[in-house]
Design a protein around this motif. Sequence first.
Motif, short mmCIF file in Angstrom:
data_model
loop_
_atom_site.label_atom_id
_atom_site.label_comp_id
_atom_site.label_asym_id
_atom_site.label_seq_id
_atom_site.Cartn_x
_atom_site.Cartn_y
_atom_site.Cartn_z
N SER A 157 -70.24 33.38 -13.58
CA SER A 157 -68.94 33.94 -13.19
C SER A 157 -68.84 34.09 -11.68
O SER A 157 -67.80 33.79 -11.08
CB SER A 157 -68.70 35.29 -13.87
OG SER A 157 -68.56 35.12 -15.26
N ARG A 211 -63.82 39.05 -21.20
CA ARG A 211 -64.08 37.66 -21.56
C ARG A 211 -65.49 37.49 -22.12
O ARG A 211 -65.69 36.76 -23.10
CB ARG A 211 -63.90 36.74 -20.33
CG ARG A 211 -62.45 36.42 -20.08
CD ARG A 211 -62.19 35.35 -19.04
NE ARG A 211 -63.32 34.60 -18.58
CZ ARG A 211 -63.68 34.48 -17.30
NH1 ARG A 211 -63.00 35.09 -16.36
NH2 ARG A 211 -64.72 33.76 -16.97
N ILE A 267 -60.10 39.74 -11.71
CA ILE A 267 -61.49 39.48 -12.09
C ILE A 267 -62.13 40.73 -12.69
O ILE A 267 -62.77 40.66 -13.74
CB ILE A 267 -62.30 38.99 -10.86
CG1 ILE A 267 -61.84 37.60 -10.47
CG2 ILE A 267 -63.80 39.02 -11.15
CD1 ILE A 267 -62.33 37.15 -9.10
N SER A 316 -68.22 30.76 -10.27
CA SER A 316 -66.86 30.38 -10.60
C SER A 316 -65.86 31.10 -9.70
O SER A 316 -64.90 30.51 -9.20
CB SER A 316 -66.58 30.68 -12.07
OG SER A 316 -65.23 30.46 -12.37
N TYR A 317 -66.09 32.39 -9.49
CA TYR A 317 -65.16 33.16 -8.67
C TYR A 317 -65.28 32.81 -7.19
O TYR A 317 -64.30 32.89 -6.46
CB TYR A 317 -65.33 34.65 -8.92
CG TYR A 317 -64.84 35.03 -10.30
CD1 TYR A 317 -63.59 34.60 -10.75
CD2 TYR A 317 -65.61 35.78 -11.16
CE1 TYR A 317 -63.13 34.93 -12.01
CE2 TYR A 317 -65.16 36.11 -12.42
CZ TYR A 317 -63.92 35.68 -12.84
OH TYR A 317 -63.46 36.00 -14.09
N MET A 376 -63.17 40.04 -16.53
CA MET A 376 -64.53 39.50 -16.66
C MET A 376 -65.33 40.13 -17.81
O MET A 376 -65.88 39.40 -18.64
CB MET A 376 -65.29 39.63 -15.35
CG MET A 376 -66.63 38.96 -15.35
SD MET A 376 -67.30 39.03 -13.67
CE MET A 376 -69.02 38.96 -14.03
N LEU A 406 -65.66 25.87 -17.15
CA LEU A 406 -66.51 26.91 -17.73
C LEU A 406 -66.89 26.66 -19.19
O LEU A 406 -67.92 27.14 -19.64
CB LEU A 406 -65.85 28.28 -17.58
CG LEU A 406 -65.89 28.85 -16.18
CD1 LEU A 406 -65.05 30.12 -16.10
CD2 LEU A 406 -67.31 29.14 -15.76
N TYR A 413 -74.15 35.09 -17.61
CA TYR A 413 -72.69 35.12 -17.55
C TYR A 413 -72.22 35.61 -16.18
O TYR A 413 -71.32 35.03 -15.58
CB TYR A 413 -72.13 36.01 -18.65
CG TYR A 413 -70.62 36.10 -18.64
CD1 TYR A 413 -69.84 35.07 -19.15
CD2 TYR A 413 -69.98 37.21 -18.10
CE1 TYR A 413 -68.47 35.14 -19.13
CE2 TYR A 413 -68.60 37.29 -18.07
CZ TYR A 413 -67.85 36.26 -18.59
OH TYR A 413 -66.48 36.33 -18.55
N GLN A 426 -70.71 27.43 -20.04
CA GLN A 426 -71.01 28.59 -20.87
C GLN A 426 -71.65 28.18 -22.19
O GLN A 426 -72.58 28.83 -22.66
CB GLN A 426 -69.73 29.40 -21.13
CG GLN A 426 -69.25 30.09 -19.88
CD GLN A 426 -67.88 30.71 -20.05
OE1 GLN A 426 -67.16 30.42 -21.00
NE2 GLN A 426 -67.51 31.57 -19.12
#
Length: 131
Positions: free
Chosen positions: A22, A120, A113, A25-26, A117, A59, A18, A63
């Motif tokens: 992440s 989530r 974030i 993604s960020y 984060m 995502l 994750y 995921q």
Amino acid sequence: MNLKTIIKNNIVKQGYKYIFVSVLSYLYVFVSLYLLVDVFGWDKQISFLLVYGVAYLMLYAIQLKFIFLGQHSKKKFIKYCVVIITFYLAANGIYYIGLQLNFNYLISTLLTICVLMPLRFIVYKYVVYKQ
């Protein structure tokens, strides 16, 4: 190995995956925001809405398949959409507050974030992708 150890190891593995997904993604979020705001001169709030919206859509599949090793179902996708809308609104709210406090838009993004984060991950694991 006992069941408790297996569960703990699985959560740790999922957590690392994750974090990896992440971070990628960020990176996309930061680079895209920089390009849209600083290079192309777009509005900060509009850029944030667009970039985060695209990131959240990408995502779901990543995921589902890579982190939580699940199968797509209509129920999971509906739960994901409800959760992501909630987090999308929360992200925009936190980002907006950061801007109102005169934080740089990238610092406001980082704050968003850091707050969302870990939350989530918990919601995805125990609500959306729950087996």
